[in-house]
Write a protein that holds these residues in place. Structure first.
Motif, PDB file in Angstrom:
ATOM      1  N   THR A   9       0.825  -1.208   0.000  1.00  0.00           N
ATOM      2  CA  THR A   9       0.000   0.000   0.000  1.00  0.00           C
ATOM      3  C   THR A   9       0.866   1.268   0.000  1.00  0.00           C
ATOM      4  O   THR A   9       0.344   2.375  -0.026  1.00  0.00           O
ATOM      5  CB  THR A   9      -0.919   0.038   1.244  1.00  0.00           C
ATOM      6  OG1 THR A   9      -0.101  -0.188   2.402  1.00  0.00           O
ATOM      7  CG2 THR A   9      -2.004  -1.023   1.152  1.00  0.00           C
ATOM      8  N   ARG A  32      -1.359  -4.719   6.272  1.00  0.00           N
ATOM      9  CA  ARG A  32      -1.499  -4.868   7.734  1.00  0.00           C
ATOM     10  C   ARG A  32      -2.824  -4.250   8.215  1.00  0.00           C
ATOM     11  O   ARG A  32      -3.448  -3.463   7.506  1.00  0.00           O
ATOM     12  CB  ARG A  32      -0.328  -4.193   8.446  1.00  0.00           C
ATOM     13  CG  ARG A  32      -0.349  -2.697   8.307  1.00  0.00           C
ATOM     14  CD  ARG A  32       0.715  -2.035   9.141  1.00  0.00           C
ATOM     15  NE  ARG A  32       0.845  -0.634   8.743  1.00  0.00           N
ATOM     16  CZ  ARG A  32       1.265   0.317   9.537  1.00  0.00           C
ATOM     17  NH1 ARG A  32       1.642   0.033  10.755  1.00  0.00           N
ATOM     18  NH2 ARG A  32       1.352   1.565   9.102  1.00  0.00           N
ATOM     19  N   SER A  81       9.291   4.370   6.883  1.00  0.00           N
ATOM     20  CA  SER A  81      10.211   4.857   5.844  1.00  0.00           C
ATOM     21  C   SER A  81      10.589   6.321   6.050  1.00  0.00           C
ATOM     22  O   SER A  81      11.429   6.844   5.325  1.00  0.00           O
ATOM     23  CB  SER A  81       9.561   4.698   4.463  1.00  0.00           C
ATOM     24  OG  SER A  81       8.441   5.555   4.374  1.00  0.00           O
ATOM     25  N   TYR A 129      16.211   5.918  11.942  1.00  0.00           N
ATOM     26  CA  TYR A 129      15.869   5.253  10.674  1.00  0.00           C
ATOM     27  C   TYR A 129      17.098   4.562  10.094  1.00  0.00           C
ATOM     28  O   TYR A 129      17.071   3.368   9.761  1.00  0.00           O
ATOM     29  CB  TYR A 129      15.324   6.290   9.678  1.00  0.00           C
ATOM     30  CG  TYR A 129      15.167   5.763   8.272  1.00  0.00           C
ATOM     31  CD1 TYR A 129      14.073   4.974   7.928  1.00  0.00           C
ATOM     32  CD2 TYR A 129      16.119   6.040   7.274  1.00  0.00           C
ATOM     33  CE1 TYR A 129      13.927   4.471   6.631  1.00  0.00           C
ATOM     34  CE2 TYR A 129      15.971   5.549   5.988  1.00  0.00           C
ATOM     35  CZ  TYR A 129      14.880   4.766   5.668  1.00  0.00           C
ATOM     36  OH  TYR A 129      14.747   4.272   4.391  1.00  0.00           O
TER      37      TYR A 129
HETATM   38  P1  NAP Z   1       6.129   3.997   2.199  1.00  0.00           P
HETATM   39  O1  NAP Z   1       5.431   4.644   1.053  1.00  0.00           O
HETATM   40  O2  NAP Z   1       6.156   4.702   3.521  1.00  0.00           O
HETATM   41  O3  NAP Z   1       5.464   2.552   2.414  1.00  0.00           O
HETATM   42  C1  NAP Z   1       5.698   1.820   3.576  1.00  0.00           C
HETATM   43  C2  NAP Z   1       4.804   0.591   3.567  1.00  0.00           C
HETATM   44  O4  NAP Z   1       5.112  -0.173   4.733  1.00  0.00           O
HETATM   45  C3  NAP Z   1       3.304   0.907   3.623  1.00  0.00           C
HETATM   46  O5  NAP Z   1       2.622   0.028   2.768  1.00  0.00           O
HETATM   47  C4  NAP Z   1       2.941   0.587   5.071  1.00  0.00           C
HETATM   48  O6  NAP Z   1       1.618   0.141   5.225  1.00  0.00           O
HETATM   49  C5  NAP Z   1       3.893  -0.580   5.335  1.00  0.00           C
HETATM   50  N1  NAP Z   1       4.117  -0.835   6.752  1.00  0.00           N
HETATM   51  C6  NAP Z   1       4.443   0.037   7.723  1.00  0.00           C
HETATM   52  N2  NAP Z   1       4.556  -0.581   8.898  1.00  0.00           N
HETATM   53  C7  NAP Z   1       4.308  -1.896   8.675  1.00  0.00           C
HETATM   54  C8  NAP Z   1       4.262  -3.054   9.494  1.00  0.00           C
HETATM   55  N3  NAP Z   1       4.466  -3.000  10.828  1.00  0.00           N
HETATM   56  N4  NAP Z   1       3.985  -4.253   8.922  1.00  0.00           N
HETATM   57  C9  NAP Z   1       3.720  -4.340   7.595  1.00  0.00           C
HETATM   58  N5  NAP Z   1       3.717  -3.270   6.765  1.00  0.00           N
HETATM   59  C10 NAP Z   1       4.013  -2.067   7.304  1.00  0.00           C
HETATM   60  O7  NAP Z   1       7.663   3.685   1.828  1.00  0.00           O
HETATM   61  P2  NAP Z   1       8.389   3.663   0.384  1.00  0.00           P
HETATM   62  O8  NAP Z   1       8.845   5.031   0.051  1.00  0.00           O
HETATM   63  O9  NAP Z   1       7.555   2.892  -0.557  1.00  0.00           O
HETATM   64  O10 NAP Z   1       9.713   2.827   0.717  1.00  0.00           O
HETATM   65  C11 NAP Z   1       9.758   1.420   0.563  1.00  0.00           C
HETATM   66  C12 NAP Z   1      10.988   0.880   1.284  1.00  0.00           C
HETATM   67  O11 NAP Z   1      12.152   1.443   0.682  1.00  0.00           O
HETATM   68  C13 NAP Z   1      11.042   1.259   2.768  1.00  0.00           C
HETATM   69  O12 NAP Z   1      11.645   0.213   3.498  1.00  0.00           O
HETATM   70  C14 NAP Z   1      11.975   2.460   2.772  1.00  0.00           C
HETATM   71  O13 NAP Z   1      12.627   2.630   4.014  1.00  0.00           O
HETATM   72  C15 NAP Z   1      12.949   2.060   1.674  1.00  0.00           C
HETATM   73  N6  NAP Z   1      13.636   3.221   1.083  1.00  0.00           N
HETATM   74  C16 NAP Z   1      12.885   4.153   0.435  1.00  0.00           C
HETATM   75  C17 NAP Z   1      13.531   5.268  -0.090  1.00  0.00           C
HETATM   76  C18 NAP Z   1      12.733   6.331  -0.823  1.00  0.00           C
HETATM   77  O14 NAP Z   1      13.313   7.360  -1.190  1.00  0.00           O
HETATM   78  N7  NAP Z   1      11.454   6.132  -1.076  1.00  0.00           N
HETATM   79  C19 NAP Z   1      14.925   5.426   0.029  1.00  0.00           C
HETATM   80  C20 NAP Z   1      15.647   4.442   0.708  1.00  0.00           C
HETATM   81  C21 NAP Z   1      14.986   3.322   1.214  1.00  0.00           C
HETATM   82  P3  NAP Z   1       0.373   1.088   5.661  1.00  0.00           P
HETATM   83  O15 NAP Z   1      -0.315   1.468   4.367  1.00  0.00           O
HETATM   84  O16 NAP Z   1      -0.458   0.164   6.489  1.00  0.00           O
HETATM   85  O17 NAP Z   1       0.932   2.239   6.410  1.00  0.00           O
END
Ligand code: NAP
Length: 309
Positions: A9, A32, A81, A129
């Motif tokens: 999501t 979740r 994130s 983080y």
């Molecule tokens: P995001 O949009 O914040 O998405 C995070 C997802 O994790 C959401 O679907 C959220 O679900 C889910 N989540 C949170 N807590 C959870 C839990 N306890 N159990 C299961 N699911 C959970 O993040 P993103 O930007 O797509 O990033 C994806 C990954 O890449 C993350 O690990 C982030 O740290 C890493 N990353 C991203 C970047 C970037 O620039 N975007 C850079 C470096 C690393 P809900 O909908 O329920 O909240």
């Protein structure tokens, strides 16, 4: 190919689900909680995906998810994130973003030992983080050495209209859309001197697929190698609608993060065929256009359109 996507999501998970469902993969999305309003939107983006309930905080739910999906590939895109949220709730960040990866690998080992796992790691190593991400990377390396096929995409920053306004990019482009619609409130921002990668999320998820399907286990840099400062982003974003950012932004030092770094950038990994396609200027214009359109069209949120259409 049967794939399990955690964080489906979220920004990256939803783009990846869209991409892989369109290419005929059997996509299982881990969601979740009792009810997530984005689940319906996800089903519209990626028709045919199957939703499974699971939480990185709960090992049994992960074992059940992995058993039911019986995946060839597990993409872990779930986590806290936002570095800002991780400062506010550091223990949650450690449990979800750090120890949650250990739980997921335990579940894969117990229920689908031959599956390829791709973990979303980060070039950010500071604050709660970064500490949680470093812990997760160390655990991935250990499981790799114990024979599991665990890979990491070591991500630089990447953005989309699906980011939350917790992040500077979305905070700015939403403010630009409001300013274009004659809102005179000034946007309060912290220091804008940090230089970093500015990738596009739909671009970056293509690298995840290559890492899973075309590479051996390892850690791979997925970045643009083209750093720009936050000030450049802000200037270009306002310029995209013909406004001068200096008339719309005020600085507020209380928004500075307790530990910040001058630069966060890396080049794309040479072992990958993948290269980012959307350059910085185009990214900024895309993000602004989506928020301006979302405001004009009254969309629930700017990222709700399909990418692959
Ligand atoms: P995001 O949009 O914040 O998405 C995070 C997802 O994790 C959401 O679907 C959220 O679900 C889910 N989540 C949170 N807590 C959870 C839990 N306890 N159990 C299961 N699911 C959970 O993040 P993103 O930007 O797509 O990033 C994806 C990954 O890449 C993350 O690990 C982030 O740290 C890493 N990353 C991203 C970047 C970037 O620039 N975007 C850079 C470096 C690393 P809900 O909908 O329920 O909240």
């Amino acid at each position: 190919v049967r794939v399990l996507i955690t964080g489906a999501t979220g920004q990256d998970g939803s783009y990846l689900a869209e991409l892989l469902a369109a290419d005929g993969h059997d996509v299982f999305a881990m969601v979740r909680g009792q009810w997530n309003p984005r689940q319906e939107w996800l089903g519209a983006l990626a028709p045919g995906i199957q939703v499974l309930r699971g939480d990185l905080l709960d090992l049994q739910s992960l074992i059940d998810c992995v058993s039911e999906a019986n995946p060839d590939v597990v993409y872990n895109l779930a986590g806290v994130s936002s570095p800002g949220l991780a400062w506010r709730e550091p223990e949650l960040a450690a449990q979800v973003t750090g120890v949650g990866v250990l739980r997921l690998l335990q579940a894969v080992q117990a229920a689908a030992g031959a599956a390829v796992v791709v973990q979303a790691s980060s070039i950010a190593v500071h604050g709660p983080y970064g500490a949680a991400k470093l812990y997760a990377s160390a655990i991935c390396r250990d499981y790799r050495e114990r024979g599991l096929h665990v890979s990491e995409a070591v991500f630089g920053g990447h953005h989309s209209p699906r980011r939350t306004p917790d992040f500077l990019s979305r905070k700015v482009t939403m403010a630009v859309a409001r300013a274009e619609a004659d809102d005179c409130d000034r946007l309060r921002l912290g220091p804008l001197t940090r230089s970093q990668d500015w990738g596009a999320a739909p671009d970056f998820v293509r690298a995840l697929r290559e890492i899973a399907e075309g590479q051996g286990p390892g850690a791979f840099d997925v970045s643009t190698g083209d750093p720009h400062t936050s000030a450049e982003f802000v200037e270009l974003a306002y310029a995209a609608v013909g406004l001068d950012w200096r008339e719309h932004v005020v600085f507020d030092d209380t928004f500075a993060q307790p530990t910040d770094v001058a630069s966060l950038s890396a080049a794309p990994d040479q072992r990958l065929r993948w290269r980012p396609e959307m350059p910085f200027g185009e990214l900024v214009r895309w993000l602004v256009r989506e928020d301006v359109d979302a405001m004009t069209e009254g969309l629930a949120f700017a990222g709700s359109r399909r990418w692959n259409l």
